[in-house]
Write a protein that holds these residues in place. Structure first.
Motif, PDB file in Angstrom:
ATOM      1  N   ARG A 193       0.830  -1.218   0.000  1.00  0.00           N
ATOM      2  CA  ARG A 193       0.000   0.000   0.000  1.00  0.00           C
ATOM      3  C   ARG A 193       0.858   1.258   0.000  1.00  0.00           C
ATOM      4  O   ARG A 193       0.576   2.212  -0.716  1.00  0.00           O
ATOM      5  CB  ARG A 193      -0.936   0.028   1.210  1.00  0.00           C
ATOM      6  CG  ARG A 193      -2.140  -0.884   1.055  1.00  0.00           C
ATOM      7  CD  ARG A 193      -3.054  -0.744   2.247  1.00  0.00           C
ATOM      8  NE  ARG A 193      -2.574  -1.635   3.302  1.00  0.00           N
ATOM      9  CZ  ARG A 193      -2.990  -1.623   4.550  1.00  0.00           C
ATOM     10  NH1 ARG A 193      -3.877  -0.737   4.957  1.00  0.00           N
ATOM     11  NH2 ARG A 193      -2.512  -2.469   5.427  1.00  0.00           N
ATOM     12  N   GLU A 194       1.908   1.253   0.794  1.00  0.00           N
ATOM     13  CA  GLU A 194       2.773   2.428   0.904  1.00  0.00           C
ATOM     14  C   GLU A 194       3.647   2.593  -0.347  1.00  0.00           C
ATOM     15  O   GLU A 194       4.023   3.705  -0.700  1.00  0.00           O
ATOM     16  CB  GLU A 194       3.657   2.324   2.156  1.00  0.00           C
ATOM     17  CG  GLU A 194       2.892   2.453   3.453  1.00  0.00           C
ATOM     18  CD  GLU A 194       2.042   1.230   3.817  1.00  0.00           C
ATOM     19  OE1 GLU A 194       1.064   1.406   4.580  1.00  0.00           O
ATOM     20  OE2 GLU A 194       2.332   0.110   3.349  1.00  0.00           O
ATOM     21  N   ALA A 220       2.736   1.596  -3.432  1.00  0.00           N
ATOM     22  CA  ALA A 220       1.913   1.658  -4.648  1.00  0.00           C
ATOM     23  C   ALA A 220       1.930   3.013  -5.345  1.00  0.00           C
ATOM     24  O   ALA A 220       1.913   3.069  -6.576  1.00  0.00           O
ATOM     25  CB  ALA A 220       0.476   1.263  -4.321  1.00  0.00           C
ATOM     26  N   ASN A 221       1.952   4.095  -4.618  1.00  0.00           N
ATOM     27  CA  ASN A 221       1.849   5.418  -5.232  1.00  0.00           C
ATOM     28  C   ASN A 221       3.185   6.067  -5.576  1.00  0.00           C
ATOM     29  O   ASN A 221       3.218   7.216  -5.999  1.00  0.00           O
ATOM     30  CB  ASN A 221       1.040   6.353  -4.320  1.00  0.00           C
ATOM     31  CG  ASN A 221      -0.397   5.881  -4.207  1.00  0.00           C
ATOM     32  OD1 ASN A 221      -0.962   5.350  -5.162  1.00  0.00           O
ATOM     33  ND2 ASN A 221      -0.973   6.034  -3.031  1.00  0.00           N
ATOM     34  N   LEU A 222       4.248   5.334  -5.387  1.00  0.00           N
ATOM     35  CA  LEU A 222       5.569   5.883  -5.682  1.00  0.00           C
ATOM     36  C   LEU A 222       5.968   5.564  -7.119  1.00  0.00           C
ATOM     37  O   LEU A 222       5.606   4.507  -7.649  1.00  0.00           O
ATOM     38  CB  LEU A 222       6.613   5.284  -4.733  1.00  0.00           C
ATOM     39  CG  LEU A 222       6.388   5.509  -3.236  1.00  0.00           C
ATOM     40  CD1 LEU A 222       7.450   4.771  -2.445  1.00  0.00           C
ATOM     41  CD2 LEU A 222       6.401   6.987  -2.906  1.00  0.00           C
ATOM     42  N   ASP A 223       6.743   6.461  -7.716  1.00  0.00           N
ATOM     43  CA  ASP A 223       7.255   6.123  -9.046  1.00  0.00           C
ATOM     44  C   ASP A 223       8.263   4.985  -8.886  1.00  0.00           C
ATOM     45  O   ASP A 223       8.733   4.697  -7.787  1.00  0.00           O
ATOM     46  CB  ASP A 223       7.855   7.352  -9.745  1.00  0.00           C
ATOM     47  CG  ASP A 223       9.109   7.867  -9.060  1.00  0.00           C
ATOM     48  OD1 ASP A 223      10.111   7.123  -8.968  1.00  0.00           O
ATOM     49  OD2 ASP A 223       9.086   9.032  -8.601  1.00  0.00           O
ATOM     50  N   ARG A 224       8.574   4.345  -9.971  1.00  0.00           N
ATOM     51  CA  ARG A 224       9.394   3.130  -9.927  1.00  0.00           C
ATOM     52  C   ARG A 224      10.732   3.338  -9.213  1.00  0.00           C
ATOM     53  O   ARG A 224      11.133   2.517  -8.386  1.00  0.00           O
ATOM     54  CB  ARG A 224       9.624   2.615 -11.338  1.00  0.00           C
ATOM     55  CG  ARG A 224      10.395   1.333 -11.358  1.00  0.00           C
ATOM     56  CD  ARG A 224      10.594   0.816 -12.742  1.00  0.00           C
ATOM     57  NE  ARG A 224      11.343  -0.425 -12.671  1.00  0.00           N
ATOM     58  CZ  ARG A 224      11.632  -1.143 -13.698  1.00  0.00           C
ATOM     59  NH1 ARG A 224      11.229  -0.795 -14.892  1.00  0.00           N
ATOM     60  NH2 ARG A 224      12.325  -2.237 -13.557  1.00  0.00           N
ATOM     61  N   ARG A 250      11.679   5.630  -6.933  1.00  0.00           N
ATOM     62  CA  ARG A 250      11.491   5.830  -5.483  1.00  0.00           C
ATOM     63  C   ARG A 250      11.069   4.537  -4.810  1.00  0.00           C
ATOM     64  O   ARG A 250      11.530   4.222  -3.709  1.00  0.00           O
ATOM     65  CB  ARG A 250      10.456   6.924  -5.204  1.00  0.00           C
ATOM     66  CG  ARG A 250      11.019   8.325  -5.428  1.00  0.00           C
ATOM     67  CD  ARG A 250      10.084   9.400  -4.963  1.00  0.00           C
ATOM     68  NE  ARG A 250      10.097   9.459  -3.506  1.00  0.00           N
ATOM     69  CZ  ARG A 250       9.096   9.948  -2.790  1.00  0.00           C
ATOM     70  NH1 ARG A 250       8.015  10.417  -3.370  1.00  0.00           N
ATOM     71  NH2 ARG A 250       9.175   9.981  -1.479  1.00  0.00           N
ATOM     72  N   ARG A 251      10.179   3.781  -5.463  1.00  0.00           N
ATOM     73  CA  ARG A 251       9.713   2.505  -4.907  1.00  0.00           C
ATOM     74  C   ARG A 251      10.892   1.533  -4.766  1.00  0.00           C
ATOM     75  O   ARG A 251      11.076   0.915  -3.714  1.00  0.00           O
ATOM     76  CB  ARG A 251       8.623   1.911  -5.798  1.00  0.00           C
ATOM     77  CG  ARG A 251       8.024   0.625  -5.249  1.00  0.00           C
ATOM     78  CD  ARG A 251       6.884   0.091  -6.114  1.00  0.00           C
ATOM     79  NE  ARG A 251       7.293  -0.118  -7.494  1.00  0.00           N
ATOM     80  CZ  ARG A 251       6.836   0.566  -8.537  1.00  0.00           C
ATOM     81  NH1 ARG A 251       5.936   1.514  -8.370  1.00  0.00           N
ATOM     82  NH2 ARG A 251       7.253   0.305  -9.761  1.00  0.00           N
ATOM     83  N   THR A 279       6.070   9.187   1.941  1.00  0.00           N
ATOM     84  CA  THR A 279       4.870   9.988   1.644  1.00  0.00           C
ATOM     85  C   THR A 279       5.201  11.463   1.491  1.00  0.00           C
ATOM     86  O   THR A 279       4.330  12.256   1.156  1.00  0.00           O
ATOM     87  CB  THR A 279       3.827   9.814   2.766  1.00  0.00           C
ATOM     88  OG1 THR A 279       4.398  10.244   4.001  1.00  0.00           O
ATOM     89  CG2 THR A 279       3.367   8.377   2.859  1.00  0.00           C
TER      90      THR A 279
END
Length: 180
Positions: free
Chosen positions: A123-124, A126-130, A132-133, A179
């Motif tokens: 979940r944390e 999921a919203n990051l660009d590749r 950063r993830r 975040t």
């Protein structure tokens, strides 16, 4: 013979000789070498057995829990598993640079942690660009693998509870920073 090797490692012998392993196992040195080509082969078999035992001990932290509970469960379990493998990990580090099998084993262990991170904190992430993830997964993995644990326990001489608290703070801080 693998069990005898594990017992010696748990007793603090980081580089037991073949003769010591054979004696602990109650077999001849010749019997040891018939089953294992060398000490690196024995270490690889020992590593596989330790991984098997870790698999039996592992209980996934439910991904539906609130973040703070997932962080706490993840860190408590990582600490427990890291303490379990500590004798083998310390001994393995002494031989790793000369053993391809041990390098592969270490890479597998790290991959397991990063795979767990990807599932548990999906979940944390999921919203990051590749980029950063990927960096966050690597950072979380580094905070929860043997290298970091060894610094906390062996170099800084922290007890298990304090080392776990440091890991928890690191994981929570990394996730909070995601975040921002």
């Amino acid at each position: 013979m693998v069990e005898a090797h594990i017992e010696l490692l748990r007793a603090g012998m980081l580089k037991p000789t073949g003769a010591q392993v054979a004696e602990q196992a109650g077999v001849s040195l010749r019997a040891l070498w018939v089953n294992f080509n060398d000490l690196d082969t024995l270490m690889a078999f020992t590593g596989a057995e330790m991984l098997r035992r870790q698999d039996e001990m592992f209980e996934p932290v439910p991904a539906h829990l609130p973040l703070s509970e997932r962080i706490d469960g993840f860190c408590r379990q990582r600490a427990w598993l890291l303490e379990f493998i500590a004798p083998y990990a310390r001994a393995s580090l002494l031989r790793q640079q000369f053993s391809e099998a041990l390098k592969i084993h270490r890479a597998r262990c790290i991959a397991r942690v990063t795979d767990e991170v990807k599932i548990l904190f999906a979940r944390e992430l999921a919203n990051l660009d590749r980029d950063r993830r990927d960096r966050l997964v690597y950072a979380l993995g580094a905070a929860a693998t043997w290298g970091s644990w060894a610094v906390l326990r062996d170099e800084l001489q922290l007890g298990v509870d304090e080392a776990t608290a440091v890991m928890r703070q690191s994981v929570a801080g990394l996730l909070a920073g995601a975040t921002v």
